[in-house]
Scaffold this motif. Structure first.
Motif, short mmCIF file in Angstrom:
data_model
loop_
_atom_site.label_atom_id
_atom_site.label_comp_id
_atom_site.label_asym_id
_atom_site.label_seq_id
_atom_site.Cartn_x
_atom_site.Cartn_y
_atom_site.Cartn_z
N PHE A 1 13.45 -32.56 -39.99
CA PHE A 1 12.49 -33.06 -40.97
C PHE A 1 12.22 -34.54 -40.75
O PHE A 1 12.92 -35.22 -40.00
CB PHE A 1 12.99 -32.80 -42.39
CG PHE A 1 14.39 -33.30 -42.65
CD1 PHE A 1 14.61 -34.59 -43.11
CD2 PHE A 1 15.50 -32.49 -42.41
CE1 PHE A 1 15.89 -35.06 -43.34
CE2 PHE A 1 16.78 -32.95 -42.63
CZ PHE A 1 16.98 -34.23 -43.10
N PHE B 1 8.55 -34.84 -47.61
CA PHE B 1 8.04 -33.48 -47.59
C PHE B 1 6.52 -33.56 -47.64
O PHE B 1 5.94 -33.77 -48.70
CB PHE B 1 8.58 -32.72 -48.80
CG PHE B 1 8.32 -31.23 -48.79
CD1 PHE B 1 7.55 -30.62 -47.81
CD2 PHE B 1 8.86 -30.42 -49.78
CE1 PHE B 1 7.31 -29.25 -47.80
CE2 PHE B 1 8.64 -29.05 -49.80
CZ PHE B 1 7.87 -28.47 -48.81
N TYR C 1 12.70 -27.60 -43.81
CA TYR C 1 12.78 -28.06 -45.18
C TYR C 1 14.04 -27.53 -45.87
O TYR C 1 14.56 -28.18 -46.78
CB TYR C 1 11.51 -27.71 -45.93
CG TYR C 1 10.31 -28.40 -45.33
CD1 TYR C 1 10.34 -29.78 -45.08
CD2 TYR C 1 9.18 -27.70 -44.93
CE1 TYR C 1 9.28 -30.42 -44.48
CE2 TYR C 1 8.10 -28.34 -44.33
CZ TYR C 1 8.16 -29.70 -44.11
OH TYR C 1 7.11 -30.35 -43.51
#
Length: 223
Positions: free
Chosen positions: A116, A20, A42
């Motif tokens: 992601f 992240f 996310y």
């Protein structure tokens, strides 16, 4: 601590983790980080983590990135956290809390197969992260508290001094680093400091530099 009991050392951690990228967000071992997740990629990352080992790697985008890059370069060192709290909101967001497990070094970023990003990582360079309160006796606690007092006096914010006095050195130093108002490069220096003693020294030095510039904005807070 109990929630991370399965991660006693680098050998217990996954070698491939979702990452992240979030500038200014620092996580340290045993530290807590609340996150409000709303971007689809996310949300997908959290869904995947909840199905597996609940591990997410927090890492800052490199401060020297091209601002127009769609996938910014990442700093090579981040910190993995385990999802210990999870809640869904009525408008499709996730509210989660991460507890820091240990720092990692990115070995390579893997080709995207989801929305992601994922990286192959090594926790070995930071094996001492898995020992709670390692190196606490070497910390210049008086120096840390003085730097905090000087900062608080300069920006006129309130601090829970009783909580400061009662906090162990590890919790104190890491919490102040996580809440500090410094820039991305400075925060990365705090994260990459090899041990607690040097992290405290970097924190003191950065605070002194910031105060010497007399440019700590009135909207900067450590609370």
């Amino acid at each position: 601590m109990g929630m991370n009991a399965a991660y006693r050392g680098p050998e217990d951690c996954p070698s491939v983790i979702p990452v992240f990228p979030l500038p200014g967000a620092l996580l340290f071992p045993r530290g807590q980080m609340p996150l409000n997740i709303f971007e689809p990629r996310y949300l997908a990352m959290i869904d995947e983590a909840l199905k597996t080992d609940r591990i997410i790697g927090m890492v800052q985008p490199d401060a020297d990135n091209d601002p127009n890059a769609t996938a910014p370069k990442l700093y090579r060192v981040g910190c993995a956290g385990r999802i210990t709290q999870f809640a869904e909101t009525g408008d499709g967001r996730y509210l989660i809390t991460l507890i820091g497990v240990g720092r990692f070094r990115i070995e390579e970023e893997l080709p995207p197969i989801d929305l992601f990003r994922r990286c192959r990582v090594s926790f070995e360079p930071f094996a001492s992260d898995f020992t709670a309160r390692a190196g606490e006796t070497e910390v210049d606690r008086a120096g840390v508290v003085k730097a905090l007092r000087d900062f608080v006096d300069a920006v006129h914010v309130k601090v829970d001094w009783r909580g400061i006095e009662e906090a162990p050195n590890e919790a104190l130093v890491n919490a102040l680093c996580m809440m500090s108002p410094f820039g991305v490069r400075e925060k990365q220096a705090l994260l990459e400091a090899p041990n607690l003693k040097s992290r405290a020294e970097v924190l003191i030095a950065l605070t002194e530099i910031e105060l010497a510039r007399s440019g700590v904005g009135s909207d900067s807070t450590m609370q």
